[in-house]
Scaffold this motif. Structure first.
Motif, PDB file in Angstrom:
ATOM      1  N   ASN A  31       0.842  -1.327   0.029  1.00 59.18           N
ATOM      2  CA  ASN A  31      -0.132   0.024   0.310  1.00 59.18           C
ATOM      3  C   ASN A  31       0.724   1.295  -0.195  1.00 59.18           C
ATOM      4  O   ASN A  31       0.272   2.494   0.346  1.00 59.18           O
ATOM      5  N   ILE A  32       2.080   1.186  -0.230  1.00 63.08           N
ATOM      6  CA  ILE A  32       2.783   2.243  -0.184  1.00 63.08           C
ATOM      7  C   ILE A  32       2.968   2.900  -1.625  1.00 63.08           C
ATOM      8  O   ILE A  32       2.953   2.119  -2.495  1.00 63.08           O
ATOM      9  N   ASN A  33       2.528   4.125  -1.475  1.00 62.06           N
ATOM     10  CA  ASN A  33       2.182   4.950  -2.965  1.00 62.06           C
ATOM     11  C   ASN A  33       3.546   4.783  -4.057  1.00 62.06           C
ATOM     12  O   ASN A  33       3.280   4.470  -5.141  1.00 62.06           O
ATOM     13  N   ARG A  34       4.408   5.241  -3.675  1.00 62.82           N
ATOM     14  CA  ARG A  34       5.687   5.296  -4.331  1.00 62.82           C
ATOM     15  C   ARG A  34       6.825   4.622  -3.605  1.00 62.82           C
ATOM     16  O   ARG A  34       6.961   5.163  -2.041  1.00 62.82           O
ATOM     17  N   ILE A  35       7.806   3.810  -4.089  1.00 59.27           N
ATOM     18  CA  ILE A  35       9.106   3.548  -3.330  1.00 59.27           C
ATOM     19  C   ILE A  35      10.102   3.183  -4.361  1.00 59.27           C
ATOM     20  O   ILE A  35       9.755   2.742  -5.358  1.00 59.27           O
ATOM     21  N   GLY A  36      11.079   3.608  -3.862  1.00 61.18           N
ATOM     22  CA  GLY A  36      12.282   3.341  -4.837  1.00 61.18           C
ATOM     23  C   GLY A  36      13.591   4.040  -4.170  1.00 61.18           C
ATOM     24  O   GLY A  36      13.734   4.005  -2.871  1.00 61.18           O
TER      25      GLY A  36
ATOM     26  N   ARG B 157       1.964  12.035   7.890  1.00 62.13           N
ATOM     27  CA  ARG B 157       2.502  13.070   8.203  1.00 62.13           C
ATOM     28  C   ARG B 157       3.766  12.808   9.143  1.00 62.13           C
ATOM     29  O   ARG B 157       3.609  12.297  10.169  1.00 62.13           O
ATOM     30  N   PRO B 158       5.101  12.819   8.545  1.00 65.02           N
ATOM     31  CA  PRO B 158       5.530  13.445   7.243  1.00 65.02           C
ATOM     32  C   PRO B 158       4.805  12.413   6.213  1.00 65.02           C
ATOM     33  O   PRO B 158       4.361  11.215   6.554  1.00 65.02           O
ATOM     34  N   SER B 159       4.923  12.610   5.011  1.00 63.66           N
ATOM     35  CA  SER B 159       4.462  11.870   3.757  1.00 63.66           C
ATOM     36  C   SER B 159       5.994  11.126   3.311  1.00 63.66           C
ATOM     37  O   SER B 159       5.658  10.115   2.846  1.00 63.66           O
ATOM     38  N   ASP B 160       7.172  11.735   3.319  1.00 63.83           N
ATOM     39  CA  ASP B 160       8.310  11.311   2.740  1.00 63.83           C
ATOM     40  C   ASP B 160       9.213  10.432   3.775  1.00 63.83           C
ATOM     41  O   ASP B 160       9.205  10.868   4.884  1.00 63.83           O
ATOM     42  N   TYR B 161       9.298   9.298   3.390  1.00 60.34           N
ATOM     43  CA  TYR B 161      10.416   8.700   4.603  1.00 60.34           C
ATOM     44  C   TYR B 161      11.608   8.025   3.701  1.00 60.34           C
ATOM     45  O   TYR B 161      11.710   7.566   2.559  1.00 60.34           O
TER      46      TYR B 161
END
Length: 118
Positions: free
Chosen positions: A30-35, A103-107
């Motif tokens: 369910n992670i929108n974007r990962i890379g 929140r936060p959205s970026d990890y």
């Protein structure tokens, strides 16, 4: 919301290969974007490869045909297979995930050093 831990960096000669792994602390389904991003000394952090919505991949032009990103949802792991490495690939590589509903959205992971010798 998610912790990311990279591994697999190291020193390799030009033309060689490395495989980076990013272990996520939660399901990757369910992670929108990962890379993967990378940052070389004196340069901006740049996107290397990304998986969007679990299926769409994108690559930086500089790595197309050499790098392959993949995701293993059973192991909550995203990997970056890097072939035909060049000295210009030398950088700290960071795993990144976007979870827009948090929140936060970026990890970010802690980073792993990749050094390619001439």
């Amino acid at each position: 919301q998610v912790q990311l831990v990279e591994s697999g960096g190291g020193l390799v000669q030009a033309g060689g290969s490395l495989r980076l792994s990013c272990a996520a602390s939660r399901s990757t389904k369910n992670i929108n974007r990962i890379g993967w991003y990378r940052q070389a000394p004196g340069k901006q952090r740049e996107l290397v490869a990304e998986i969007i919505a679990g299926r769409t991949t994108t690559y930086a032009d500089s790595v197309k045909g050499r790098f392959t990103i993949s995701i293993d949802n059973a192991k909550n792991t995203v990997s970056l297979q890097m072939n035909s490495l060049e000295p210009e690939d030398t950088a700290v590589y960071y795993c990144h995930a976007l979870l827009p509903w948090t929140r936060p959205s970026d990890y970010w992971g802690q980073g792993t050093q990749v050094t390619v010798s001439s």
